[in-house]
Design a protein around this motif. Structure first.
Motif, PDB file in Angstrom:
ATOM      1  N   VAL A 267       0.862  -1.100   0.089  1.00 50.19           N
ATOM      2  CA  VAL A 267      -0.024   0.206   0.490  1.00 50.19           C
ATOM      3  C   VAL A 267       1.142   1.556  -0.251  1.00 50.19           C
ATOM      4  O   VAL A 267       1.939   1.021   0.686  1.00 50.19           O
ATOM      5  CB  VAL A 267      -1.089   0.385   0.706  1.00 50.19           C
ATOM      6  CG1 VAL A 267      -1.603   1.307   1.002  1.00 50.19           C
ATOM      7  CG2 VAL A 267      -1.745  -1.520   1.396  1.00 50.19           C
ATOM      8  N   GLN A 268       0.312   2.156  -0.761  1.00 49.88           N
ATOM      9  CA  GLN A 268       1.652   3.287  -1.058  1.00 49.88           C
ATOM     10  C   GLN A 268       1.159   5.019  -0.235  1.00 49.88           C
ATOM     11  O   GLN A 268      -0.128   4.246   0.744  1.00 49.88           O
ATOM     12  CB  GLN A 268       0.657   4.021  -2.833  1.00 49.88           C
ATOM     13  CG  GLN A 268       1.444   3.321  -3.393  1.00 49.88           C
ATOM     14  CD  GLN A 268       3.560   3.080  -3.337  1.00 49.88           C
ATOM     15  OE1 GLN A 268       3.819   3.797  -4.044  1.00 49.88           O
ATOM     16  NE2 GLN A 268       3.290   1.624  -3.740  1.00 49.88           N
ATOM     17  N   PRO A 269       1.867   5.594   0.325  1.00 50.02           N
ATOM     18  CA  PRO A 269       1.758   6.482   1.383  1.00 50.02           C
ATOM     19  C   PRO A 269       0.477   7.448   0.988  1.00 50.02           C
ATOM     20  O   PRO A 269      -0.297   7.640   2.209  1.00 50.02           O
ATOM     21  CB  PRO A 269       2.677   7.656   1.436  1.00 50.02           C
ATOM     22  CG  PRO A 269       3.772   7.139   0.452  1.00 50.02           C
ATOM     23  CD  PRO A 269       3.440   5.508  -0.404  1.00 50.02           C
ATOM     24  N   ASP A 270      -0.245   7.543  -0.089  1.00 50.62           N
ATOM     25  CA  ASP A 270      -1.166   7.847  -0.651  1.00 50.62           C
ATOM     26  C   ASP A 270      -2.995   6.704  -0.674  1.00 50.62           C
ATOM     27  O   ASP A 270      -4.051   7.477  -0.737  1.00 50.62           O
ATOM     28  CB  ASP A 270      -1.538   8.107  -1.899  1.00 50.62           C
ATOM     29  CG  ASP A 270      -1.412   7.753  -2.781  1.00 50.62           C
ATOM     30  OD1 ASP A 270      -1.321   6.439  -2.464  1.00 50.62           O
ATOM     31  OD2 ASP A 270      -1.435   7.866  -4.041  1.00 50.62           O
ATOM     32  N   GLY A 271      -2.410   5.572   0.357  1.00 55.69           N
ATOM     33  CA  GLY A 271      -3.666   4.666   0.519  1.00 55.69           C
ATOM     34  C   GLY A 271      -3.985   3.996  -0.367  1.00 55.69           C
ATOM     35  O   GLY A 271      -4.730   2.785  -0.703  1.00 55.69           O
ATOM     36  N   SER A 272      -3.326   4.294  -2.367  1.00 56.30           N
ATOM     37  CA  SER A 272      -3.100   3.387  -2.931  1.00 56.30           C
ATOM     38  C   SER A 272      -2.112   2.080  -3.037  1.00 56.30           C
ATOM     39  O   SER A 272      -1.789   1.930  -2.384  1.00 56.30           O
ATOM     40  CB  SER A 272      -3.240   4.398  -4.393  1.00 56.30           C
ATOM     41  OG  SER A 272      -1.837   3.950  -4.648  1.00 56.30           O
ATOM     42  N   ILE A 273      -3.395   1.397  -3.757  1.00 53.41           N
ATOM     43  CA  ILE A 273      -2.848  -0.300  -4.221  1.00 53.41           C
ATOM     44  C   ILE A 273      -2.216  -0.492  -5.149  1.00 53.41           C
ATOM     45  O   ILE A 273      -2.874  -0.582  -6.430  1.00 53.41           O
ATOM     46  CB  ILE A 273      -4.010  -1.721  -3.347  1.00 53.41           C
ATOM     47  CG1 ILE A 273      -4.242  -1.045  -1.859  1.00 53.41           C
ATOM     48  CG2 ILE A 273      -3.303  -2.944  -3.428  1.00 53.41           C
ATOM     49  CD1 ILE A 273      -5.550  -1.971  -1.757  1.00 53.41           C
ATOM     50  N   PRO A 274      -1.454  -0.976  -5.995  1.00 54.98           N
ATOM     51  CA  PRO A 274      -0.432  -0.674  -7.124  1.00 54.98           C
ATOM     52  C   PRO A 274      -1.287  -2.076  -7.398  1.00 54.98           C
ATOM     53  O   PRO A 274      -1.052  -3.259  -6.342  1.00 54.98           O
ATOM     54  CB  PRO A 274       1.001  -1.402  -6.795  1.00 54.98           C
ATOM     55  CG  PRO A 274       1.333  -0.414  -5.933  1.00 54.98           C
ATOM     56  CD  PRO A 274       0.334  -0.744  -4.690  1.00 54.98           C
ATOM     57  N   ARG A 275      -1.114  -2.545  -8.520  1.00 52.71           N
ATOM     58  CA  ARG A 275      -1.483  -2.988  -9.462  1.00 52.71           C
ATOM     59  C   ARG A 275      -3.184  -3.394  -8.871  1.00 52.71           C
ATOM     60  O   ARG A 275      -4.022  -4.388  -9.598  1.00 52.71           O
ATOM     61  CB  ARG A 275      -1.093  -4.198  -9.734  1.00 52.71           C
ATOM     62  CG  ARG A 275       0.189  -3.379 -10.571  1.00 52.71           C
ATOM     63  CD  ARG A 275       1.255  -4.791 -10.041  1.00 52.71           C
ATOM     64  NE  ARG A 275       1.217  -5.196  -9.298  1.00 52.71           N
ATOM     65  CZ  ARG A 275       2.621  -4.782  -8.580  1.00 52.71           C
ATOM     66  NH1 ARG A 275       3.108  -3.986  -9.370  1.00 52.71           N
ATOM     67  NH2 ARG A 275       2.890  -5.703  -7.443  1.00 52.71           N
ATOM     68  N   ILE A 276      -4.058  -2.966  -8.520  1.00 51.48           N
ATOM     69  CA  ILE A 276      -5.365  -3.243  -8.229  1.00 51.48           C
ATOM     70  C   ILE A 276      -6.431  -3.593  -9.010  1.00 51.48           C
ATOM     71  O   ILE A 276      -7.118  -4.449  -9.069  1.00 51.48           O
ATOM     72  CB  ILE A 276      -5.585  -2.216  -7.297  1.00 51.48           C
ATOM     73  CG1 ILE A 276      -7.069  -2.854  -6.367  1.00 51.48           C
ATOM     74  CG2 ILE A 276      -6.417  -0.920  -8.199  1.00 51.48           C
ATOM     75  CD1 ILE A 276      -6.894  -4.138  -4.940  1.00 51.48           C
ATOM     76  N   LYS A 277      -6.561  -2.599 -10.137  1.00 49.99           N
ATOM     77  CA  LYS A 277      -6.993  -2.472 -11.043  1.00 49.99           C
ATOM     78  C   LYS A 277      -6.601  -4.406 -11.998  1.00 49.99           C
ATOM     79  O   LYS A 277      -8.268  -4.961 -12.714  1.00 49.99           O
ATOM     80  CB  LYS A 277      -7.006  -1.862 -12.259  1.00 49.99           C
ATOM     81  CG  LYS A 277      -7.626  -2.253 -13.403  1.00 49.99           C
ATOM     82  CD  LYS A 277      -7.807  -0.836 -14.773  1.00 49.99           C
ATOM     83  CE  LYS A 277      -8.710  -1.122 -15.774  1.00 49.99           C
ATOM     84  NZ  LYS A 277      -8.800  -0.083 -16.470  1.00 49.99           N
ATOM     85  N   GLU A 278      -5.875  -4.814 -11.860  1.00 47.78           N
ATOM     86  CA  GLU A 278      -5.369  -6.253 -12.330  1.00 47.78           C
ATOM     87  C   GLU A 278      -5.721  -7.399 -11.441  1.00 47.78           C
ATOM     88  O   GLU A 278      -6.858  -8.230 -11.712  1.00 47.78           O
ATOM     89  CB  GLU A 278      -3.995  -6.398 -12.781  1.00 47.78           C
ATOM     90  CG  GLU A 278      -3.241  -5.261 -14.014  1.00 47.78           C
ATOM     91  CD  GLU A 278      -2.878  -3.492 -13.490  1.00 47.78           C
ATOM     92  OE1 GLU A 278      -3.957  -3.874 -12.165  1.00 47.78           O
ATOM     93  OE2 GLU A 278      -2.447  -3.145 -14.501  1.00 47.78           O
TER      94      GLU A 278
END
Length: 427
Positions: A267-278
């Motif tokens: 989880v990134q500092p901004d709360g996003s998750i890499p490759r969540i769409k995939e």
């Protein structure tokens, strides 16, 4: 190709993590045919369909999302298929598979349109932490229930079960797992499952029958492959079923992915998750493939947390799990040998680890604390990740409105609340 970095990861660790995840969730290979078999579908065929659908979906998440998570037909979603769609609503299993195909195709569409991703981004940070903790309590509850340590009660809903051999094996599993974790044994969760499975032999919980063979040939998919019946599906009832499946699967998958991503540390500092769409696209394609093969909705599995706890960090873990599912087609007697009680210790320990995220919740603000608490407590009590998330989101929106904190809400959250209200009112 699968996100494996040899500088920070080892193949051995990813392999042990995959084996731990697979052993923790291998019960679905026995449970799914049993539940779906009540509809009249061939159980031997269902075993093959379950294994292949799980392999396809898990390999997709390995190569597309490069995450150490595994996918398979959902244990709650198969019950919805068998008992609600086929028995209560009177649909044939062929009609139900046709509905699952429609659901899967819609899933793919809304994933491409980033609708599922927008829903994820709309969930407030405190609720995300609560979802992780709630899933922790839920997965521990599943472990306790699988061993019969917690059973239903007509007066109190649940209570402590009798100390049957299964319950005792579950207790042994918890103690063995806790001891191995404390001693910092590599692959502790995996070894606990193996040790408890062996202990279960003299206790009569691990069943070795005369003439038992570890190898068997895969069963044919012909009885369920592409057996769709679209007749009689042009009705409002079908729309409600598809909508219900979409809602349940969206929140089940989102909740699980958020919790697992938090434990994986991606989880990134901004709360996003890499490759969540995939990751979400892989379960959408998996659901569509599962319907074609003849099994219920595919989703990301909570038990993936056990592999993450063992150090699984890349898609290589998921790739190994996918291979194990393919091997299970030939080695089904071995995997069906593991009693559900043997995974209790691993599930309870994983639940304890996931509960750590509750410390990140801001309990100083009641308008944040109450919805977060509802998420944590509702998941195990309602026996549903999606209901826990839905109730928490509704509580969050209403409390913010009643306290005048309109700025904390966003358009996506407001639209979600309206749809959730319609979902619950419709029954």
């Amino acid at each position: 190709m699968v996100g494996f970095d040899p500088r920070t990861m080892t193949v051995k660790t990813e392999f042990v993590a995959a084996l731990t995840t697979f052993l923790s969730m291998s019960y679905i290979l026995a449970i799914n045919p049993m539940i779906l078999g009540t509809t009249g579908m061939d159980k031997a065929t269902l075993f093959s369909a379950t294994a292949i659908a799980s392999a396809i979906a898990t390999l997709l998440i390995a190569f597309m999302a490069k995450l150490p998570f595994a996918q398979a037909p959902g244990a709650g979603l198969n019950a919805f298929f068998a008992f609600t769609m086929c028995q209560i609503m009177g649909l044939t299993w062929q009609q139900s598979l046709a509905i699952l195909l429609i659901e899967g195709l819609i899933f793919i569409l809304i994933t491409f349109l980033n609708i599922r991703e927008k829903i994820l981004e709309a969930i407030p940070a405190n609720l995300r932490y609560a979802i992780t903790a709630g899933i922790g309590t839920f997965i521990a509850f599943i472990g306790l229930r699988n061993a019969g340590l917690v059973v239903s009660n007509q007066s109190t809903l649940v209570h402590l079960g009798d100390f049957t051999p299964s319950a005792m094996l579950g207790v042994i599993g918890i103690l063995v797992t806790g001891t191995l974790i404390f001693k910092k044994v590599k692959g502790a969760l995996f070894w606990s499952i193996i040790i408890v499975t062996i202990i279960g032999i003299p206790m009569g919980e691990t069943h070795l029958t005369a003439g038992w063979s570890p190898v068997s040939m895969p069963n044919s998919l012909e009885p369920t492959f592409l057996q769709f019946d679209f007749s009689g599906l042009l009705s409002f009832k079908t729309v409600i079923v598809v909508f219900s499946l979409l809602l349940v699967n969206i929140f089940d998958t989102l909740g699980t992915l958020m919790a697992l991503a938090d434990k994986t540390g991606v989880v990134q500092p901004d709360g996003s998750i890499p490759r969540i769409k995939e990751a979400m696209l892989s379960d959408a394609i998996g659901t569509t493939c599962g319907a074609c093969l003849g099994t219920s909705t595919v989703t990301t599995y909570l038990e993936s947390a056990s592999g993450v706890a063992e150090g699984g960090r890349s898609g290589l873990t998921a790739a190994f799990v996918g291979i194990f599912f393919l091997l299970s087609l030939f080695l089904s007697p071995i995997f069906l040998l593991i009693p559900s009680a043997a995974t209790t210790g691993a599930l309870v320990m994983v639940g304890a680890m996931m509960l750590e995220s509750v410390r990140k919740i801001d309990f100083s603000d009641p308008s944040e604390a109450l919805p977060s608490f509802i998420v944590v407590i509702a998941m195990p009590l309602c026996y549903s990740i999606s209901d826990g998330i839905c109730m928490g989101l509704l509580a969050y929106v209403f409390i913010k409105l009643l306290t005048g904190n309109f700025k904390k809400l966003n358009l996506t959250l407001a639209i979600l609340a309206i749809f959730l209200l319609m979902y619950y009112i419709a029954g």
